[in-house]
Design a protein around this motif. Sequence first.
Motif, mmCIF file in Angstrom:
data_model
loop_
_atom_site.group_PDB
_atom_site.id
_atom_site.type_symbol
_atom_site.label_atom_id
_atom_site.label_comp_id
_atom_site.label_asym_id
_atom_site.label_seq_id
_atom_site.Cartn_x
_atom_site.Cartn_y
_atom_site.Cartn_z
ATOM 1 N N MET A 1 0.814 -1.184 0.000
ATOM 2 C CA MET A 1 0.000 0.000 0.000
ATOM 3 C C MET A 1 0.862 1.254 0.000
ATOM 4 S SD MET A 1 -2.944 0.704 -0.394
ATOM 5 C CE MET A 1 -4.492 1.327 0.014
ATOM 6 N N GLU A 2 2.058 1.188 0.644
ATOM 7 C CA GLU A 2 2.932 2.347 0.675
ATOM 8 C C GLU A 2 3.376 2.731 -0.727
ATOM 9 O OE1 GLU A 2 4.011 -0.453 2.651
ATOM 10 O OE2 GLU A 2 2.745 0.248 4.265
ATOM 11 N N THR A 3 3.540 1.731 -1.587
ATOM 12 C CA THR A 3 3.965 1.986 -2.949
ATOM 13 C C THR A 3 2.921 2.828 -3.681
ATOM 14 O OG1 THR A 3 5.097 -0.134 -2.944
ATOM 15 C CG2 THR A 3 4.750 0.904 -5.075
ATOM 16 N N VAL A 4 1.659 2.524 -3.423
ATOM 17 C CA VAL A 4 0.584 3.281 -4.055
ATOM 18 C C VAL A 4 0.638 4.744 -3.629
ATOM 19 C CG1 VAL A 4 -1.924 3.530 -4.204
ATOM 20 C CG2 VAL A 4 -0.894 1.258 -4.258
ATOM 21 N N VAL A 5 0.888 4.972 -2.356
ATOM 22 C CA VAL A 5 0.969 6.341 -1.845
ATOM 23 C C VAL A 5 2.149 7.052 -2.472
ATOM 24 C CG1 VAL A 5 1.366 7.751 0.190
ATOM 25 C CG2 VAL A 5 -0.137 5.795 0.325
ATOM 26 N N ILE A 6 3.270 6.397 -2.515
ATOM 27 C CA ILE A 6 4.479 6.991 -3.069
ATOM 28 C C ILE A 6 4.245 7.343 -4.532
ATOM 29 C CG2 ILE A 6 6.878 6.529 -3.697
ATOM 30 C CD1 ILE A 6 6.993 4.795 -1.117
ATOM 31 N N VAL A 7 3.644 6.425 -5.282
ATOM 32 C CA VAL A 7 3.381 6.679 -6.697
ATOM 33 C C VAL A 7 2.385 7.824 -6.854
ATOM 34 C CG1 VAL A 7 2.358 5.692 -8.790
ATOM 35 C CG2 VAL A 7 3.980 4.357 -7.439
ATOM 36 N N ALA A 8 1.321 7.808 -6.053
ATOM 37 C CA ALA A 8 0.302 8.863 -6.155
ATOM 38 C C ALA A 8 0.887 10.236 -5.836
ATOM 39 C CB ALA A 8 -0.867 8.557 -5.224
ATOM 40 N N ILE A 9 1.650 10.334 -4.779
ATOM 41 C CA ILE A 9 2.237 11.617 -4.416
ATOM 42 C C ILE A 9 3.300 12.013 -5.440
ATOM 43 C CG2 ILE A 9 3.587 12.827 -2.670
ATOM 44 C CD1 ILE A 9 2.007 11.330 -0.553
ATOM 45 N N GLY A 10 4.021 11.034 -5.948
ATOM 46 C CA GLY A 10 5.001 11.314 -6.996
ATOM 47 C C GLY A 10 4.350 11.863 -8.257
ATOM 48 N N VAL A 11 3.217 11.278 -8.634
ATOM 49 C CA VAL A 11 2.482 11.761 -9.801
ATOM 50 C C VAL A 11 1.991 13.178 -9.563
ATOM 51 C CG1 VAL A 11 0.342 11.445 -11.121
ATOM 52 C CG2 VAL A 11 1.819 9.492 -10.655
ATOM 53 N N LEU A 12 1.466 13.426 -8.376
ATOM 54 C CA LEU A 12 0.985 14.777 -8.053
ATOM 55 C C LEU A 12 2.131 15.785 -8.045
ATOM 56 C CD1 LEU A 12 -1.650 13.937 -5.346
ATOM 57 C CD2 LEU A 12 -2.063 14.853 -7.627
ATOM 58 N N ALA A 13 3.273 15.372 -7.527
ATOM 59 C CA ALA A 13 4.428 16.271 -7.540
ATOM 60 C C ALA A 13 4.860 16.562 -8.977
ATOM 61 C CB ALA A 13 5.573 15.667 -6.744
ATOM 62 N N THR A 14 4.784 15.553 -9.834
ATOM 63 C CA THR A 14 5.125 15.732 -11.241
ATOM 64 C C THR A 14 4.156 16.701 -11.912
ATOM 65 O OG1 THR A 14 6.021 13.493 -11.326
ATOM 66 C CG2 THR A 14 5.497 14.532 -13.435
ATOM 67 N N ILE A 15 2.872 16.552 -11.619
ATOM 68 C CA ILE A 15 1.871 17.470 -12.168
ATOM 69 C C ILE A 15 2.145 18.881 -11.680
ATOM 70 C CG2 ILE A 15 -0.587 18.079 -12.118
ATOM 71 C CD1 ILE A 15 -1.154 15.039 -12.032
ATOM 72 N N PHE A 16 2.488 18.988 -10.408
ATOM 73 C CA PHE A 16 2.796 20.299 -9.824
ATOM 74 C C PHE A 16 3.988 20.916 -10.548
ATOM 75 C CE2 PHE A 16 4.426 23.234 -6.670
ATOM 76 C CZ PHE A 16 3.256 23.809 -6.168
ATOM 77 N N LEU A 17 5.033 20.111 -10.764
ATOM 78 C CA LEU A 17 6.217 20.605 -11.474
ATOM 79 C C LEU A 17 5.871 21.028 -12.892
ATOM 80 C CD1 LEU A 17 9.021 18.135 -10.370
ATOM 81 C CD2 LEU A 17 8.985 20.592 -10.034
ATOM 82 N N ALA A 18 5.055 20.226 -13.564
ATOM 83 C CA ALA A 18 4.666 20.554 -14.932
ATOM 84 C C ALA A 18 3.877 21.852 -14.974
ATOM 85 C CB ALA A 18 3.858 19.412 -15.543
ATOM 86 N N SER A 19 2.970 22.026 -14.034
ATOM 87 C CA SER A 19 2.195 23.270 -13.967
ATOM 88 C C SER A 19 3.109 24.453 -13.702
ATOM 89 C CB SER A 19 1.135 23.187 -12.868
ATOM 90 O OG SER A 19 0.218 22.190 -13.145
ATOM 91 N N PHE A 20 4.058 24.263 -12.806
ATOM 92 C CA PHE A 20 4.986 25.340 -12.491
ATOM 93 C C PHE A 20 5.851 25.677 -13.710
ATOM 94 C CE2 PHE A 20 8.920 27.065 -10.630
ATOM 95 C CZ PHE A 20 8.371 28.161 -9.983
ATOM 96 N N ALA A 21 6.300 24.647 -14.422
ATOM 97 C CA ALA A 21 7.099 24.879 -15.624
ATOM 98 C C ALA A 21 6.277 25.620 -16.675
ATOM 99 C CB ALA A 21 7.619 23.554 -16.185
#
Length: 182
Positions: A1-21
């Motif tokens: 289950m931790e992997t799912v959280v890590i992936v989900a937060i990682g995806v959100l961080a990536t979206i955040f970075l893309a929006s910022f870029a």
Amino acid sequence: METVVIVAIGVLATIFLASFAALVLVCRQRYCRPRDLLQRYDSKGLMSHCIAILKICHTLTEKLVAMTMGSGAKMKTSASVSDIIVVAKRISPRVDDVVKSMYPPLDPKLLDARTTALLLSVSHLVLVTRNACHLTGGLDWIDQSLSAAEEHLEVLREAALASEPDKGLPGPEGFLQEQSAI
């Protein structure tokens, strides 16, 4: 289950970075023109405060992702993991809202409302992550980051208040003003 959280937060961080870029790219194209054009759209210097808030929120989410990944075994329950995912998913639309509100013509009230919503979403993520990962001490950097964002938010709030037209007083003075106008 931790992997799912890590992936989900990682995806959100990536979206955040893309929006910022995307924000940086749009700002560079729109605002890297003569100085007077920039001043026409941002005469109060609000863009720099919006960008600072976006950077602070980005840094906080990145560090929270790293903390969540580092404390996978300490997670309380899968419900805590679900809470983190739900709260984290609310951040990306708030970032998009802030970026959209930065397009000219700038509306200080809209900037204030949307940056406040973003900061509240990030603060909620901080609280949920602290609770889920049993984080207590040594997290002064979170409070310092939130305080720095609040300082920038205060400038936006003052600009929003200053942009409101003066309204008549609701008491007898306001009534007399209305009477004289009639």
